[in-house]
Design a protein around this motif. Sequence first.
Motif, mmCIF file in Angstrom:
data_model
loop_
_atom_site.group_PDB
_atom_site.id
_atom_site.type_symbol
_atom_site.label_atom_id
_atom_site.label_comp_id
_atom_site.label_asym_id
_atom_site.label_seq_id
_atom_site.Cartn_x
_atom_site.Cartn_y
_atom_site.Cartn_z
ATOM 1 N N TYR A 85 0.860 -1.181 0.000
ATOM 2 C CA TYR A 85 0.000 0.000 0.000
ATOM 3 C C TYR A 85 0.899 1.235 0.000
ATOM 4 N N ARG A 86 0.961 1.927 -1.139
ATOM 5 C CA ARG A 86 1.908 3.023 -1.320
ATOM 6 C C ARG A 86 1.783 4.139 -0.279
ATOM 7 N N PRO A 87 0.573 4.575 0.108
ATOM 8 C CA PRO A 87 0.467 5.654 1.113
ATOM 9 C C PRO A 87 1.168 5.328 2.434
ATOM 10 N N ASP A 88 1.209 4.041 2.822
ATOM 11 C CA ASP A 88 1.918 3.680 4.051
ATOM 12 C C ASP A 88 3.410 3.949 3.915
ATOM 13 N N ALA A 90 4.727 6.190 1.904
ATOM 14 C CA ALA A 90 4.895 7.648 1.871
ATOM 15 C C ALA A 90 4.846 8.231 3.272
ATOM 16 N N MET A 91 3.965 7.688 4.125
ATOM 17 C CA MET A 91 3.883 8.170 5.502
ATOM 18 C C MET A 91 5.194 7.937 6.245
ATOM 19 N N LYS A 94 8.049 10.336 5.321
ATOM 20 C CA LYS A 94 7.932 11.701 5.854
ATOM 21 C C LYS A 94 8.392 11.803 7.307
#
Length: 258
Positions: A85-88, A90-91, A94
């Motif tokens: 899951y790409r958003p994980d 990205a989180m 950051k």
Amino acid sequence: MKPSLIIISIALGIILGFKIIESPKRMIDRMMMVHLCLFVISAGIVVTVNRTFIQHQDFIYIDTKRAHPLTHFMAMGMHGNGGYYRPDGAMDDKIKSPVARNQANVRLIQDRFRNFNGLTNYGKFLVQKQINNTADGTFGWGQEGTFLQLNNPDNTKLNRSFIRKMFANQGTVQANENFEYHFIVQLAWCSTLIGLIGVVNLHSWKIQFLKYSVVGFMLFLLLFEGGRSRYVIQFLPIVLILTSVGSTRILMRIWRNN
């Protein structure tokens, strides 16, 4: 090195523990001690060489503080079908602090578990995830886009070959919608799974070690990132050893009955 490799050590530890409980006076037999020593020595050499090489290589700079914690992969394994899951990712990128990154993933795990609204729904999710982990005999071949390029894609003679027709798509990329390929590979995979039935009632410590390793890998995929059969590739050698033994026993039993 993949963290999941520790599963093999855990399986060996379980077998050793049962062996000691079963025969406390004998402790462990000589052959098992030899295998255990060889395993420990080999694992130690591999880990030492790997770490030494990474620490002294100058090809790339490795910042260990940016590594994803195990909680990251556990949280990812609880979303959607349990796969990447790409958003994980990205989180995590950051968050610069390893401690804060781990805490954020722990909160994400808690939130996603609450979203299941109970153990029953989470159990249903795990059942479906197990199906996703093991059902596809192609191991996701062709689902990663077009990064697998062929040599000489315009060679007419090569494109007419059986191998190209099975594994390629118009001579350029891997075949992901080739029915003939999927059918043959799925048939082979189903035969492999059927062969595992033949080792169910075998109790030798070597077979038990392999069976515990397979179960451990499956539990690992349920708890962490998974959701696709390509993750099975990492413990496929163990599966193939077991299915070869099981298939031989099944065929021998059929031969004797006839």
